[in-house]
Structure formats: C-alpha cells, structure tokens
Design an enzyme around this catalytic site. Structure first.
Site, PDB file in Angstrom:
ATOM      1  NE  ARG A   1      51.257  12.700  16.984  1.00 25.34           N
ATOM      2  CZ  ARG A   1      50.683  13.154  15.873  1.00 25.34           C
ATOM      3  NH1 ARG A   1      51.390  13.439  14.821  1.00 25.34           N
ATOM      4  NH2 ARG A   1      49.395  13.329  15.836  1.00 25.34           N
TER       5      ARG A   1
ATOM      6  NE  ARG B   1      44.048  15.529  16.929  1.00 32.44           N
ATOM      7  CZ  ARG B   1      43.367  16.370  16.154  1.00 32.44           C
ATOM      8  NH1 ARG B   1      42.055  16.449  16.230  1.00 32.44           N
ATOM      9  NH2 ARG B   1      43.998  17.130  15.311  1.00 32.44           N
TER      10      ARG B   1
ATOM     11  NE  ARG C   1      42.601  15.953  10.578  1.00 28.74           N
ATOM     12  CZ  ARG C   1      43.768  16.155  11.165  1.00 28.74           C
ATOM     13  NH1 ARG C   1      44.671  16.897  10.583  1.00 28.74           N
ATOM     14  NH2 ARG C   1      44.018  15.630  12.342  1.00 28.74           N
TER      15      ARG C   1
ATOM     16  CE  LYS D   1      52.295  18.291  14.518  1.00 24.09           C
ATOM     17  NZ  LYS D   1      51.165  17.733  13.806  1.00 24.09           N
TER      18      LYS D   1
ATOM     19  NE  ARG E   1      43.322  21.186  11.455  1.00 27.40           N
ATOM     20  CZ  ARG E   1      44.336  20.587  12.093  1.00 27.40           C
ATOM     21  NH1 ARG E   1      45.531  21.123  12.084  1.00 27.40           N
ATOM     22  NH2 ARG E   1      44.127  19.474  12.753  1.00 27.40           N
TER      23      ARG E   1
HETATM   24  P1  ADP Z   1      47.250  16.277  14.499  1.00 28.94           P
HETATM   25  O1  ADP Z   1      48.714  16.579  14.585  1.00 28.94           O
HETATM   26  O2  ADP Z   1      46.453  17.443  14.029  1.00 28.94           O
HETATM   27  O3  ADP Z   1      46.702  15.559  15.681  1.00 28.94           O
HETATM   28  P2  ADP Z   1      47.818  14.246  12.488  1.00 28.94           P
HETATM   29  O4  ADP Z   1      47.234  14.342  11.138  1.00 28.94           O
HETATM   30  O5  ADP Z   1      49.285  14.444  12.642  1.00 28.94           O
HETATM   31  O6  ADP Z   1      46.985  15.258  13.358  1.00 28.94           O
HETATM   32  O7  ADP Z   1      47.459  12.848  13.156  1.00 28.94           O
HETATM   33  C1  ADP Z   1      46.139  12.387  13.248  1.00 28.94           C
HETATM   34  C2  ADP Z   1      46.072  11.151  14.117  1.00 28.94           C
HETATM   35  O8  ADP Z   1      46.873  10.106  13.543  1.00 28.94           O
HETATM   36  C3  ADP Z   1      46.630  11.327  15.520  1.00 28.94           C
HETATM   37  O9  ADP Z   1      45.658  11.843  16.395  1.00 28.94           O
HETATM   38  C4  ADP Z   1      47.028   9.880  15.878  1.00 28.94           C
HETATM   39  O10 ADP Z   1      45.879   9.126  16.194  1.00 28.94           O
HETATM   40  C5  ADP Z   1      47.541   9.352  14.561  1.00 28.94           C
HETATM   41  N1  ADP Z   1      49.003   9.549  14.389  1.00 28.94           N
HETATM   42  C6  ADP Z   1      49.618  10.394  13.513  1.00 28.94           C
HETATM   43  N2  ADP Z   1      50.953  10.278  13.588  1.00 28.94           N
HETATM   44  C7  ADP Z   1      51.223   9.349  14.529  1.00 28.94           C
HETATM   45  C8  ADP Z   1      52.418   8.790  15.064  1.00 28.94           C
HETATM   46  N3  ADP Z   1      53.635   9.190  14.637  1.00 28.94           N
HETATM   47  N4  ADP Z   1      52.303   7.831  16.025  1.00 28.94           N
HETATM   48  C9  ADP Z   1      51.101   7.424  16.455  1.00 28.94           C
HETATM   49  N5  ADP Z   1      49.925   7.909  16.006  1.00 28.94           N
HETATM   50  C10 ADP Z   1      49.969   8.873  15.047  1.00 28.94           C
END
Ligand code: ADP
Ligand code: ZN
Length: 224
Positions: free
Chosen positions: A88, A173, A162, A13, A127
């Site tokens: 989320r 996750r 990462r 995404k 990745r």
């Molecule tokens: P991925 O989708 O690969 O898990 P992201 O870069 O979107 O990674 O997010 C990394 C981390 O940031 C998540 O595992 C979470 O801890 C936090 N995070 C990101 N977006 C949100 C959100 N909208 N609400 C709560 N936590 C979030």
C-alpha cells in the site's frame, strides 16, 4: 504466479483477487482480512491495529510488514499468491521486491482497477460482505445481490456491513489512497508491469469479466 491488486477501496479488487486466486489455485492474501482477523482475536496486537483501521488510517509500515512477513512464510505460498491491499506504500513495495528477489521470484502483473471517488462511495455503501473466513464472498445491492436477502449464496452465512464501510471512513480511506498509494501506480508503471482496467458504474462491468480479462492478459504475456 504472483499478482498484485491495486485500486482504491471499493473497486472490486477483493472480488477480482478472489476469483484469480481460485483460477490459478494460489492463495488470496488480503492485508485487510488479515488485520480484521487480528482485531477479532482481540489480543494486544489486534488492539493496536484496530486503532488505525477503525478510523480509516493506514497501519504503520513496520507493523504491516511484520504481519505480512509471517503470512509469506506459510507453505501455501510456494507457487505464488494474489496480493490484495498489500503493498500500500512505496516502503511496502520495496520490501516485497527484496523478499521476492531473495527467492528469485518476480511479480507477473500489477493490476490497477480505476474508478471515480463518487462511484466508489456509491459502491461501498451498497457493499455487503460474507464474514465466513473460508468464503469471504462480496455482494453489492445494485449489481450483485444475494439470492436471498442478507444471506451468502455460497455458504449461507449472514452477510454483514463492514464497520469501516461508512461514508466518513470511506472518504478518509480515499484520501489516504490518493495521497499515499497512488505513488505505487507510478512505481510499477516504471517497472513496466502495470495493467490498468478502467471501470465505471454505468457499464456495470462485473468482477468476473474483469478477472477473465486479466487471465487472458496473463496468458498472452506468457506466450510472448
Ligand atoms: P479497503 O481496500 O476496502 O480500504 P482493506 O480490507 O484492504 O479495505 O483494508 C482495511 C483497512 O486495513 C485499511 O483501511 C487500513 O487501515 C488497513 N490496511 C490494509 N492493508 C494495509 C496496508 N498494506 N498497509 C497499511 N494499512 C493497511
Ligand atoms: Zn459466504
């Protein structure tokens, strides 16, 4: 144009979101990227965020909304944005709806990228990410290798893994995703703005094809 990207971690995404943001010339707003930049700045807020991100837990809604609110207030968002990682939770989605309603705006499409958990784990462990904040290109050792090992094609930065891209954190996750965020799919399905793209690693559909499919879909609904 307002596009929301859903999908578990590792479904591409981020990459698809990046491509759509360039296509429509609107900012790509990634909550994960924003959080990582706060963590890097290492201030009090960054430390707090890190407690959650480092273990694969969701940052609490209140804090997430506070931080995203500031981003939505920036000037570059007037013509819309691609949201990646936000909302989320249902609470975040309701906040977004309220915010858009105030400005008389609407989400054009919510894209749901779907892929099985095992395929996701396989993808994420392969990745590699460009850490340059102006680039953020994402690579995969199987189907999107950089031309020179370990180096970003676009900007020459050294690619990184990462910190939260390890199997244990990924599984966590994914659990989170299934427990909490899948409700969002229903939320948007009921609003009739959900567009689902089914993926699998075998067909190796690259993110650029997925981005084109979404662009075509958006053009089609515009003309209806
Ligand atoms: P991925 O989708 O690969 O898990 P992201 O870069 O979107 O990674 O997010 C990394 C981390 O940031 C998540 O595992 C979470 O801890 C936090 N995070 C990101 N977006 C949100 C959100 N909208 N609400 C709560 N936590 C979030
Ligand atoms: Zn780069």
């Amino acid at each position: 144009m307002i596009i929301v990207m859903l999908g578990a971690p590792g479904t591409g995404k981020g990459t698809v979101g990046n491509l759509l943001s360039r296509e429509f010339n609107i900012p790509h707003i990634s909550s994960g990227e924003i959080f990582r930049s706060y963590i890097k700045k290492d201030e009090k807020l960054g430390k707090k965020i890190e407690e959650y991100v480092s273990v694969g837990a969701l940052v609490p809604d209140e804090l997430t909304i506070e931080i995203l609110k500031a981003r939505f207030e920036e000037d570059d968002t007037v013509n819309g944005f691609v949201l990646d990682g936000f909302p989320r939770t249902i609470k975040q989605a309701e906040y977004l709806d309220e915010l858009l309603k105030k400005e008389d705006k609407k989400i054009n499409v919510v894209v749901d990228l779907s892929l099985s958990d095992d395929e996701i784990v396989d993808r994420i462990t392969k990745r590699r990410t460009c850490p340059n904040p102006d680039c953020r290109e994402i690579y995969n050792l199987d189907f999107k290798r950089p031309k020179v090992d370990g180096i970003c094609d676009r900007c020459g930065s050294k690619l990184i893994i990462r910190e939260d891209d390890n199997e244990e954190t990924i599984r966590k996750r994914l659990l989170n995703y299934h427990n909490i965020s899948e409700g969002l799919i229903n939320y948007y399905k009921e609003k009739d703005i959900l567009y689902t793209v089914k993926l699998n690693n075998e067909s190796n559909r690259v993110s650029s094809d997925v981005a084109i499919e979404i662009k075509d879909y958006l053009n089609k609904i515009k003309n209806v």
